[in-house]
Design a protein around this motif. Structure first.
Motif, short mmCIF file in Angstrom:
data_model
loop_
_atom_site.label_atom_id
_atom_site.label_comp_id
_atom_site.label_asym_id
_atom_site.label_seq_id
_atom_site.Cartn_x
_atom_site.Cartn_y
_atom_site.Cartn_z
N GLY A 122 0.81 -1.22 0.00
CA GLY A 122 0.00 0.00 0.00
C GLY A 122 0.84 1.27 0.00
O GLY A 122 0.49 2.27 -0.63
N GLN A 153 1.05 5.61 -2.10
CA GLN A 153 0.59 6.76 -1.31
C GLN A 153 0.73 8.10 -2.03
O GLN A 153 0.01 9.05 -1.72
CB GLN A 153 1.33 6.80 0.02
N THR A 201 -8.05 -8.24 -3.98
CA THR A 201 -7.56 -7.55 -2.78
C THR A 201 -6.67 -6.37 -3.17
O THR A 201 -6.75 -5.28 -2.58
CB THR A 201 -6.78 -8.54 -1.88
N GLN A 257 -8.77 -3.53 -4.30
CA GLN A 257 -9.35 -2.81 -3.16
C GLN A 257 -8.31 -1.90 -2.50
O GLN A 257 -8.61 -0.77 -2.11
CB GLN A 257 -9.90 -3.81 -2.14
N GLN A 258 -7.08 -2.42 -2.39
CA GLN A 258 -5.99 -1.60 -1.82
C GLN A 258 -5.79 -0.33 -2.62
O GLN A 258 -5.71 0.76 -2.06
CB GLN A 258 -4.66 -2.39 -1.87
N GLY A 298 -7.85 1.05 -4.84
CA GLY A 298 -9.07 1.87 -4.88
C GLY A 298 -9.31 2.66 -3.61
O GLY A 298 -9.96 3.71 -3.64
N SER A 299 -8.75 2.19 -2.49
CA SER A 299 -8.93 2.92 -1.22
C SER A 299 -7.96 4.09 -1.10
O SER A 299 -8.11 4.93 -0.20
CB SER A 299 -8.73 1.96 -0.04
N ARG A 300 -6.97 4.14 -2.01
CA ARG A 300 -5.95 5.18 -1.90
C ARG A 300 -5.92 6.12 -3.10
O ARG A 300 -5.34 7.20 -3.02
CB ARG A 300 -4.56 4.54 -1.76
#
Length: 381
Positions: free
Chosen positions: A18, A22, A43, A46-47, A49-51
């Motif tokens: 992740g 950043q 997974t 999702q990692q 897409g969350s950032r």
């Protein structure tokens, strides 16, 4: 050529990347329909897409052509992409590398790249192989099929080498045995061809020797024990080292002669290489006896008492037996391909001069024809 990629390797390595994302606002994930549904890839999605804003291209076909890449470029979102992440086999990774240089402002066109123009920069890039063979994550090459010419062309630039590489063995467990076998042979071709090329050097030799040792110990183990993650990680490293050897040296006869087979008959690259491995190595062996003997010594059951000459012959015999044990085709006859296209194949192979110049001995049209003829054992010649 310097490889500056950061390599993250090991079981569940994907769960700890992740931080690589950043500083990136818009990530383009490049993959294919078979890979996108794998739980570990979901997974990862999702990692990301969350950032960051995430766009997904999952339409990369096997053995992509320049038309396939042009269509993908045309479909890209208008928003600026600041990282390209490729997850898949060699075709996916090659396309991801190309997109990394085509997604920047003032990028050269795909046509210009095919004509020889060199890219000057790229987006940030992350490459995650799901097969252990092409080593695309460590090469400056992207190979595209050119249907109009029935061959393949390499776009080559160190600018395409990625920032990050993740070697996660669990991603390769979904490979069918025949894919694991053919991609593994592709890695072996990279390693032995680079090791024996005219442009071989201490750096490429070091990569090739480490890679071959890992491959000889692990390839058949991954077929017999599909869930052996240690063996699969060793194969990912063997593949990576094969790519790194390409970046510092280059392949030669097997790859030059396999390109027309892929272009004309659409044979999967690893299968074409498997068919050609032993015949091509038998041809070049007399010019590389010492190197062949060094490679033979890496086999788990190597006989140290043999002479260099005997070791070099035994290595070629091992290659032929390995292809047979892996149940890969050993001739074009068994694939229903006839010899009527021999003149075309010979001409097309000789035309791949960037690879032919790496062969450690002189190669004539007659030599190439004779090697191709061995792929047609039923033919009277």
């Amino acid at each position: 050529m310097t490889i500056n990629s950061t390599v993250i390797a090991g079981y569940q390595a994907l769960s700890d990347i992740g931080y690589l994302l950043q500083n990136h606002r818009h990530v383009l994930l490049v993959t294919d329909k078979n890979i996108v549904g794998i739980p570990a890839v979901q997974t990862l999605i999702q990692q990301i897409g969350s950032r960051a804003t995430l766009s997904i291209v999952d339409s990369v076909p096997p053995e992509p052509s320049q038309h396939d890449v042009a269509a993908i470029v045309a479909s890209l979102p208008g928003k600026k992409v600041d990282m390209v992440a490729g997850v898949g086999g060699g075709s996916v990774l090659d396309v991801a590398k190309l997109l990394s240089v085509l997604c920047v402002e003032d990028a050269p066109s795909l046509e210009a790249l095919l004509a020889g123009e060199k890219p000057l920069r790229r987006t940030a890039s992350l490459l995650i192989p799901t097969t252990a063979g092409t080593g695309s994550e460590a090469t400056p090459n992207a190979i595209l099929a050119i249907p109009e010419k029935e061959t393949k062309v390499g776009i080559i630039s160190p600018v395409m080498l990625p920032d990050y590489v993740v070697l996660a063995p669990e991603l390769t467990t979904s490979m069918p045995a025949h894919i694991a076998s053919s991609t593994g042979i592709d890695a072996l071709c990279h390693l032995i061809e680079c090791f024996t090329a005219t442009v071989a050097n201490p750096v490429s030799d070091n990569y090739a020797l480490i890679g071959m040792k890992k491959l000889f110990a692990s390839l058949e183990k991954t077929i017999a024990e599909p869930d052996n993650l240690a063996a699969r990680l060793d194969m990912l490293w063997a593949s990576y080292y094969g790519g790194a050897a390409i970046a510092h040296a280059g392949t030669h006869l097997v790859h030059a002669m396999s390109y027309p087979l892929g272009g004309k008959y659409h044979l999967p690259h690893g299968v074409a290489n498997a068919i050609l491995l032993a015949p091509c190595m038998r041809f070049v062996r007399p010019a590389a006896v010492s190197k062949f003997a060094q490679a033979y010594d890496l086999l788990p059951d190597a006989d140290a008492s043999l002479s260099e000459e005997a070791k070099s012959v035994a290595l070629v015999d091992y290659f032929a037996a390995l292809v047979k044990r892996l149940k890969l085709p050993a001739s074009l006859d068994e694939l229903g391909i006839n010899a009527e296209h021999l003149p075309y194949l010979v001409e097309a192979a000789l035309d791949v001069q960037r690879l032919m110049k790496n062969v450690p001995c002189a190669v004539s049209a007659d030599d190439v024809r004779e090697v191709y003829l061995t792929l047609f054992p039923t033919l009277n010649h």
